[in-house]
Write an enzyme that holds these catalytic residues in place. Structure first.
Site, PDB file in Angstrom:
ATOM      1  N   HIS A  33      15.204-121.051 -20.328  1.00  0.00           N
ATOM      2  CA  HIS A  33      14.231-121.437 -19.300  1.00  0.00           C
ATOM      3  C   HIS A  33      12.868-120.853 -19.693  1.00  0.00           C
ATOM      4  O   HIS A  33      12.800-119.766 -20.267  1.00  0.00           O
ATOM      5  CB  HIS A  33      14.672-120.907 -17.934  1.00  0.00           C
ATOM      6  CG  HIS A  33      13.821-121.432 -16.825  1.00  0.00           C
ATOM      7  ND1 HIS A  33      12.598-120.895 -16.534  1.00  0.00           N
ATOM      8  CD2 HIS A  33      13.999-122.458 -15.968  1.00  0.00           C
ATOM      9  CE1 HIS A  33      12.063-121.585 -15.531  1.00  0.00           C
ATOM     10  NE2 HIS A  33      12.895-122.531 -15.163  1.00  0.00           N
TER      11      HIS A  33
ATOM     12  N   GLU B  82      11.447-129.597 -19.018  1.00  0.00           N
ATOM     13  CA  GLU B  82      10.632-128.989 -17.973  1.00  0.00           C
ATOM     14  C   GLU B  82       9.273-128.609 -18.552  1.00  0.00           C
ATOM     15  O   GLU B  82       9.150-127.558 -19.210  1.00  0.00           O
ATOM     16  CB  GLU B  82      11.299-127.715 -17.452  1.00  0.00           C
ATOM     17  CG  GLU B  82      12.583-127.941 -16.716  1.00  0.00           C
ATOM     18  CD  GLU B  82      12.850-126.815 -15.716  1.00  0.00           C
ATOM     19  OE1 GLU B  82      12.925-127.103 -14.524  1.00  0.00           O
ATOM     20  OE2 GLU B  82      12.943-125.653 -16.145  1.00  0.00           O
TER      21      GLU B  82
END
Ligand code: PGA
Length: 254
Positions: free
Chosen positions: A99, A171
């Protein structure tokens, strides 16, 4: 290489909630989603401590639980780490990797390849590998160059994905937690390139299933733009997953 037959909506709770508040929210999720017939898969990613409790307490065929990270190492002297062995014992089926917050604050850029290797070689857990460009990289037309680099690094210790299921989460860093959302057409360009990258890189050793999900400021205002698109296998949602009524609207109408 197939896409997932069911869309997956992932709730990334990050470190937004304490242990107690995570259990309370999980209870609410469980109440709402365990009874319903939901057509999508719901995946919740709590912090590690809460995950241990939640995975024991709240069992439902509709809700899956996963971890936000895992150690690149097998059991051993690695103070402060959480092992793949423990996640397997909890029945954890998914692990988020790389992430952008972990890349920024916890050096995941450097060790993601070992984490991917650990999961792929030592478990059947499905890795959800996050990739994405910053705003300045996008402005400089470097979006794909950056993402291709991240994918090359993530898979640098793996040359065979046969029989495996994997998820790549696109993302854009500039869209995470900012309220800024990418245009669907721009997202789809990246999703298609990710699929193409995996097909070319693994040729004869393709994964059984590849999902490409989108994340970054998804909320009630914009989630529908990403629904019903073959190339969007699901959503990765941070902020909006902390509000059970908003999240369930998204699940019901995606
Ligand atoms: P956000 O977070 O939905 O709050 O932008 C998404 C993520 O970081 O996974």
């Amino acid at each position: 290489m197939k896409n997932f037959s069911q869309k997956i909506i992932i709730a990334n709770w990050k470190m937004n909630l304490s242990y107690k508040d995570s259990i309370i929210l999980a209870q609410k999720f469980f109440k709402i989603f365990s009874k319903k017939n939901i057509s999508h898969k719901v995946l919740v990613l709590p912090d590690f401590l809460s995950l241990a409790e939640i995975s024991k307490k709240f069992k439902s065929k509709n809700i899956f639980y996963g971890a936000q990270d895992v150690s690149p190492f097998s059991l051993g002297s690695y103070t402060g780490e959480i092992s793949l062995e423990s996640l397997n014992q909890l029945g954890c089926k998914y692990v988020l990797l790389g992430h952008s917050e972990r890349r920024k604050y916890f050096f995941d850029e450097e060790i993601i390849a070992s984490k991917v290797e650990n999961i792929i070689k030592n478990s059947n857990i499905i890795p959800i590998i996050c990739v994405g460009e910053t705003w300045s990289q996008r402005k400089a037309n470097k979006t794909w160059e950056v993402i291709r680099g991240q994918l090359n690094t993530a898979f640098s210790k793996i040359n065979n994905l046969r029989g495996k299921s994997i998820i790549i989460a696109y993302e854009p860093v500039w869209a995470i937690g900012t309220g800024k959302v990418i245009s669907v057409s721009d997202a789809l360009i990246v999703h298609a390139k990710i699929r193409d990258f995996i097909s070319k890189k693994f040729k004869r050793f393709l994964p059984k299933e590849l999902g490409v999900v989108y994340g970054g400021s998804i909320d009630l205002k914009n989630y529908k733009d990403f629904s019903k698109l073959d190339d969007v296998s699901g959503l990765l949602i941070g902020g909006a997953s902390l509000n059970v009524s908003n999240f369930s609207k998204i699940i019901n109408n995606f």
